[in-house]
Design a protein around this motif. Structure first.
Motif, short mmCIF file in Angstrom:
data_model
loop_
_atom_site.label_atom_id
_atom_site.label_comp_id
_atom_site.label_asym_id
_atom_site.label_seq_id
_atom_site.Cartn_x
_atom_site.Cartn_y
_atom_site.Cartn_z
N HIS A 246 -3.88 -10.56 -8.05
CA HIS A 246 -3.07 -10.50 -6.84
C HIS A 246 -1.78 -11.31 -6.94
O HIS A 246 -0.78 -10.94 -6.33
CB HIS A 246 -3.89 -10.92 -5.62
CG HIS A 246 -4.85 -9.88 -5.19
ND1 HIS A 246 -6.09 -9.74 -5.77
CD2 HIS A 246 -4.76 -8.89 -4.27
CE1 HIS A 246 -6.72 -8.72 -5.21
NE2 HIS A 246 -5.94 -8.18 -4.30
N PHE B 170 -0.57 4.59 -1.06
CA PHE B 170 -1.73 5.08 -0.31
C PHE B 170 -1.38 6.23 0.63
O PHE B 170 -2.23 6.70 1.36
CB PHE B 170 -2.37 3.94 0.49
CG PHE B 170 -3.24 3.04 -0.34
CD1 PHE B 170 -2.91 2.69 -1.64
CD2 PHE B 170 -4.41 2.53 0.19
CE1 PHE B 170 -3.73 1.85 -2.38
CE2 PHE B 170 -5.23 1.68 -0.55
CZ PHE B 170 -4.88 1.36 -1.84
N ASN C 41 -7.51 6.59 1.88
CA ASN C 41 -7.26 5.56 0.87
C ASN C 41 -7.39 4.16 1.46
O ASN C 41 -7.92 3.25 0.81
CB ASN C 41 -5.87 5.74 0.25
CG ASN C 41 -5.76 6.98 -0.59
OD1 ASN C 41 -6.70 7.34 -1.30
ND2 ASN C 41 -4.63 7.65 -0.51
N PHE D 157 0.81 -1.21 0.00
CA PHE D 157 0.00 0.00 0.00
C PHE D 157 0.85 1.27 0.00
O PHE D 157 0.43 2.31 0.48
CB PHE D 157 -0.95 -0.02 1.21
CG PHE D 157 -1.88 -1.19 1.19
CD1 PHE D 157 -3.05 -1.14 0.45
CD2 PHE D 157 -1.58 -2.36 1.87
CE1 PHE D 157 -3.91 -2.23 0.40
CE2 PHE D 157 -2.44 -3.45 1.84
CZ PHE D 157 -3.61 -3.38 1.08
N LYS E 79 -13.82 -1.56 -0.26
CA LYS E 79 -13.77 -2.27 -1.55
C LYS E 79 -13.53 -3.77 -1.33
O LYS E 79 -14.16 -4.61 -1.97
CB LYS E 79 -12.67 -1.67 -2.42
CG LYS E 79 -12.54 -2.30 -3.78
CD LYS E 79 -11.45 -1.62 -4.59
CE LYS E 79 -11.31 -2.24 -5.96
NZ LYS E 79 -10.28 -1.55 -6.76
N ILE E 80 -12.63 -4.09 -0.43
CA ILE E 80 -12.34 -5.50 -0.12
C ILE E 80 -13.60 -6.18 0.42
O ILE E 80 -13.97 -7.27 -0.01
CB ILE E 80 -11.19 -5.61 0.90
CG1 ILE E 80 -9.87 -5.20 0.25
CG2 ILE E 80 -11.11 -7.03 1.47
CD1 ILE E 80 -8.74 -5.00 1.25
N THR F 143 -11.15 3.51 2.07
CA THR F 143 -11.83 3.22 0.80
C THR F 143 -11.50 1.81 0.32
O THR F 143 -12.39 1.08 -0.12
CB THR F 143 -11.42 4.26 -0.26
OG1 THR F 143 -11.82 5.55 0.21
CG2 THR F 143 -12.08 3.97 -1.60
N HIS F 144 -10.23 1.44 0.41
CA HIS F 144 -9.85 0.10 -0.05
C HIS F 144 -10.42 -0.99 0.86
O HIS F 144 -10.81 -2.06 0.39
CB HIS F 144 -8.33 -0.03 -0.16
CG HIS F 144 -7.91 -1.22 -0.95
ND1 HIS F 144 -8.13 -1.33 -2.31
CD2 HIS F 144 -7.32 -2.38 -0.57
CE1 HIS F 144 -7.68 -2.50 -2.73
NE2 HIS F 144 -7.19 -3.16 -1.70
#
Length: 147
Positions: free
Chosen positions: A93, A46, A60, A43, A67-68, A63-64
């Motif tokens: 990934h 970020f 950041n 990250f 999203k996960i 937000t991630h």
């Protein structure tokens, strides 16, 4: 293929139907980055991740994290075929991001802790067993391209 009982399907759907994705996702990812600081290396773009306060206030990361957590919807909608549902993410990934697959397990452990805290007494051993089974299948699917 993993066999799911009707009760397990209902439990998973119940857990996710009551989640605040933004809050829980952010807290789970923050916990992972703080407890397992070596996971921060993925990250770098970020921004400031120098200490726990910086991680917790990093938009950041928040937000991630959301999203996960929203990414787990894919597993809920494809419980009979989770491995195939995560093929693209597994490739991303492993081949592009080069994420150590053990990090998926670490994050799932952090997510379990956050959800247990949110659910309190409703996070019974039976609920935990079902949730951890679900996450184990997702973690296995995400790590599939590594084998």
């Amino acid at each position: 293929m993993v066999a799911w009982t009707d009760q397990e399907r209902s439990t998973i759907n119940s857990i996710f139907s009551n989640l605040d994705y933004e809050d829980v996702g952010a807290k789970a990812l923050c916990r992972c980055l703080i407890v397992y600081p070596w996971t921060q290396r993925y990250f770098g773009a970020f921004g400031n991740l120098y200490n726990a306060d910086a991680i917790k206030s990093n938009t950041n990361i928040a937000t991630h994290g959301a999203k996960i957590l929203h990414g787990l919807d894919r597993a809920m909608k494809n419980m009979d075929n989770i491995k195939d549902a995560y093929t693209e993410l597994s490739i991303l990934h492993s081949e592009k991001l080069h994420v150590d697959p053990d990090n998926f397990r670490l994050l799932s452990d952090c997510l379990t802790i956050v959800i247990a805290t949110k659910m309190g007494k409703d996070f019974t051993p039976e609920v935990q067993a079902t949730f951890q089974k679900f996450l184990a299948v997702v973690v296995s699917a995400l790590g599939r391209q590594y084998h």
